[in-house]
Write a protein that holds these residues in place. Structure first.
Motif, short mmCIF file in Angstrom:
data_model
loop_
_atom_site.label_atom_id
_atom_site.label_comp_id
_atom_site.label_asym_id
_atom_site.label_seq_id
_atom_site.Cartn_x
_atom_site.Cartn_y
_atom_site.Cartn_z
N LEU A 93 17.15 12.30 23.36
CA LEU A 93 17.40 10.94 22.90
C LEU A 93 16.67 9.89 23.75
CD1 LEU A 93 21.23 11.26 22.17
CD2 LEU A 93 19.38 11.19 20.49
N ASN A 94 16.41 10.20 25.00
CA ASN A 94 15.73 9.24 25.88
C ASN A 94 14.25 9.56 26.06
OD1 ASN A 94 16.10 11.58 27.35
ND2 ASN A 94 16.71 10.55 29.25
N ASN A 95 13.66 10.20 25.06
CA ASN A 95 12.25 10.58 25.18
C ASN A 95 11.33 9.37 25.33
OD1 ASN A 95 11.14 9.80 22.36
ND2 ASN A 95 12.88 11.10 21.85
N ASP A 96 11.77 8.20 24.81
CA ASP A 96 10.94 7.01 24.96
C ASP A 96 10.86 6.57 26.42
OD1 ASP A 96 13.67 6.44 24.86
OD2 ASP A 96 13.36 4.41 24.08
N VAL A 97 11.96 6.74 27.15
CA VAL A 97 11.97 6.39 28.57
C VAL A 97 11.02 7.30 29.35
CG1 VAL A 97 13.42 6.21 30.63
CG2 VAL A 97 14.33 5.55 28.40
N ILE A 98 11.05 8.59 29.00
CA ILE A 98 10.17 9.55 29.66
C ILE A 98 8.71 9.26 29.32
CG2 ILE A 98 9.59 12.00 29.87
CD1 ILE A 98 12.55 12.56 29.18
N VAL B 131 21.36 19.04 13.68
CA VAL B 131 20.35 19.00 14.74
C VAL B 131 20.05 20.41 15.24
CG1 VAL B 131 19.86 18.25 17.10
CG2 VAL B 131 20.89 16.67 15.48
N LEU B 132 21.12 21.18 15.52
CA LEU B 132 20.93 22.55 15.98
C LEU B 132 20.20 23.39 14.94
CD1 LEU B 132 24.20 23.63 17.84
CD2 LEU B 132 21.90 23.38 18.79
N ASP B 133 20.54 23.18 13.68
CA ASP B 133 19.88 23.93 12.61
C ASP B 133 18.38 23.65 12.60
OD1 ASP B 133 19.92 25.51 10.04
OD2 ASP B 133 19.19 23.59 9.27
N ARG C 39 27.50 21.89 25.02
CA ARG C 39 26.46 21.05 25.59
C ARG C 39 26.73 20.83 27.08
NH1 ARG C 39 24.01 17.02 22.70
NH2 ARG C 39 24.91 15.40 24.03
N ASN C 40 25.65 20.74 27.85
CA ASN C 40 25.81 20.40 29.26
C ASN C 40 26.33 18.97 29.39
OD1 ASN C 40 24.87 22.88 30.27
ND2 ASN C 40 22.74 22.22 30.09
N GLU C 41 27.11 18.73 30.43
CA GLU C 41 27.66 17.40 30.64
C GLU C 41 26.54 16.37 30.79
OE1 GLU C 41 30.68 15.06 33.73
OE2 GLU C 41 30.27 17.21 33.96
N GLY C 42 26.65 15.29 30.02
CA GLY C 42 25.65 14.23 30.10
C GLY C 42 24.35 14.54 29.38
N SER C 43 24.32 15.59 28.56
CA SER C 43 23.10 16.01 27.89
C SER C 43 22.53 14.93 26.98
CB SER C 43 23.36 17.27 27.07
OG SER C 43 22.22 17.62 26.29
N GLN C 44 21.22 14.80 26.99
CA GLN C 44 20.52 13.88 26.10
C GLN C 44 20.05 14.58 24.82
OE1 GLN C 44 19.95 10.65 26.24
NE2 GLN C 44 20.63 10.12 28.30
N PHE C 45 20.37 15.87 24.69
CA PHE C 45 19.99 16.57 23.46
C PHE C 45 20.85 16.04 22.32
CE2 PHE C 45 19.74 20.13 20.47
CZ PHE C 45 18.38 20.43 20.53
N PRO C 46 20.26 15.74 21.17
CA PRO C 46 21.04 15.17 20.05
C PRO C 46 22.19 16.11 19.65
CG PRO C 46 18.69 14.96 19.64
CD PRO C 46 18.83 15.84 20.84
N GLU C 47 23.28 15.52 19.19
CA GLU C 47 24.45 16.29 18.81
C GLU C 47 24.47 16.57 17.31
OE1 GLU C 47 28.33 15.48 20.67
OE2 GLU C 47 27.39 13.68 21.49
N GLY C 48 25.24 17.60 16.93
CA GLY C 48 25.48 17.87 15.52
C GLY C 48 24.92 19.19 15.05
N GLU C 49 25.60 19.78 14.06
CA GLU C 49 25.17 21.05 13.50
C GLU C 49 23.81 20.95 12.84
OE1 GLU C 49 26.51 24.05 13.72
OE2 GLU C 49 28.06 23.25 15.06
N PHE D 1 16.61 22.52 15.12
CA PHE D 1 16.05 23.04 16.36
C PHE D 1 15.76 24.53 16.25
CE2 PHE D 1 17.00 25.12 20.49
CZ PHE D 1 15.90 24.65 21.21
N PHE D 2 16.73 25.30 15.74
CA PHE D 2 16.55 26.74 15.63
C PHE D 2 15.48 27.10 14.60
CE2 PHE D 2 21.15 27.06 17.16
CZ PHE D 2 20.76 27.33 18.47
N ARG D 3 15.26 26.23 13.62
CA ARG D 3 14.21 26.49 12.64
C ARG D 3 12.82 26.40 13.25
NH1 ARG D 3 15.52 26.10 7.06
NH2 ARG D 3 17.76 25.78 6.71
N GLN D 4 12.71 25.76 14.41
CA GLN D 4 11.42 25.66 15.08
C GLN D 4 11.08 26.92 15.88
OE1 GLN D 4 11.06 21.97 17.39
NE2 GLN D 4 12.66 21.07 16.13
N MET D 5 12.05 27.80 16.04
CA MET D 5 11.83 28.99 16.85
C MET D 5 10.81 29.91 16.22
SD MET D 5 15.83 29.69 17.69
CE MET D 5 15.54 31.45 17.70
N THR D 6 9.96 30.49 17.05
CA THR D 6 9.00 31.49 16.60
C THR D 6 9.45 32.84 17.14
OG1 THR D 6 7.19 29.90 16.67
CG2 THR D 6 6.59 32.23 16.66
#
Length: 308
Positions: A212-217, A51-53, A39-49, A55-60
């Motif tokens: 994780l900070n999508n509400d702020v955006i 989550v990645l699973d 992960r990039n330093e300070g990333s707001q992308f959720p952590e964990g296997e 995320f990758f399931r959304q790929m077309t």
């Protein structure tokens, strides 16, 4: 062995792994080192296997895409006309225009849809890749309807992020928003660029609405809408609008001829460089490796490949 893909059909394991590394690195979530996703330093992308699973399931899968020849495998006009027809139907039912939110490759039909409807109240473009070229059909359609536009750009963009693989590419693409905004505003339109780190909102990748900070955006976007779009949602109803002026010429702070030097292994960077050249009037110079890259050389999953 094959994996069942979200878009239907089977994708070889090797192809699936390459697509996963591309998704992870190209969209600034992190890197792929020693067989591990980082992960990039300070990333707001959720952590964990898990989550990645998900995320990758959304790929077309884009196995039919011919990136080397600039074929994005999408009929932009068909999509744009469908979007415009939907916006017109919303207007017929409600009497109000629509605020169009676009993202990534979806930005292209978003710009073009302004040619087919006059009921777009505003466009919120979330990292759309490229802005319309100045004086293009899309640009002129937006300006004719006086549609307020805002661009949202996340973190890890620009050449200073040397440890983020695609940071430079996204920096080049976001520069098209600068050229658009300068000309559009000078011509009497209203366009802003929101670079989230400059607003104190950090750690966001290309998928900021999943972070994780999508509400702020979301609150930031809502504030822009409240400040720039009238309550009746009609097009051309920006709250504050600069006085009309002559369209700005492409800027060149160096005072000389612009040269766009690029290297493109698969054609993607070449397309970006061509767009920048069209916007700035600069000359293109392709950097060619002394020893051409093979598909094996470009395999990011192989720790011994030339790009690892």
């Amino acid at each position: 062995m094959a994996l069942s893909s979200p878009g239907g059909g089977d994708v070889p394991v090797s192809a699936g792994r390459v697509r996963r590394t591309e998704q992870h690195t190209q969209f600034r979530i992190g890197t792929y080192l020693d067989g591990q996703f980082t992960r990039n330093e300070g990333s707001q992308f959720p952590e964990g296997e898990e989550v990645l699973d998900q995320f990758f399931r959304q790929m077309t899968p884009d196995a039919a895409m011919d990136a080397a020849n600039g074929d994005q495998n999408i009929d932009v006009t068909v999509v744009a006309q469908a979007v415009a027809a939907t916006i017109d139907e919303v207007y017929e039912r409600t009497g109000k225009g629509s605020i169009l939110v676009t993202h990534s490759q979806g930005g292209m039909p978003g710009w073009e849809s302004a040619r087919y409807t006059n009921h777009i109240a505003a466009i919120v473009a979330i990292e759309p890749g490229m802005a319309p070229m100045v004086d293009s059909e899309d640009y002129n359609a937006l300006l004719a309807e006086n549609i307020p536009v805002t661009f949202y750009c996340g973190d890890y963009i620009g050449p200073e992020f040397t440890d983020v693989p695609a940071a430079g590419m996204w920096g080049m693409m976001s520069s098209s928003a600068d050229a658009f905004t300068e000309a559009y505003t000078a011509a009497g339109g209203h366009s802003t660029i929101v670079r989230l780190p400059e607003e104190g909102i950090t750690g966001n990748d290309h998928f900021m609405f999943q972070d994780l900070n999508n509400d702020v955006i979301a609150e930031h976007v809502e504030a822009w809408i409240q400040a720039n779009v009238s309550s009746d949602g009609g097009s051309g109803t920006v709250v504050s609008n600069p006085a009309p002026a002559e369209p700005a010429e492409p800027s060149n702070s160096a005072g000389g001829k612009i040269l766009i030097a690029y290297y493109s292994a698969t054609g993607s960077t070449q397309a970006v460089a061509q767009t920048i050249a069209d916007i700035t009037g600069g000359d293109l110079f392709e950097i060619v490796p002394a020893e051409p890259y093979t598909s094996a050389d470009l395999d990011w999953t192989d720790d011994n490949s030339r790009v690892s």
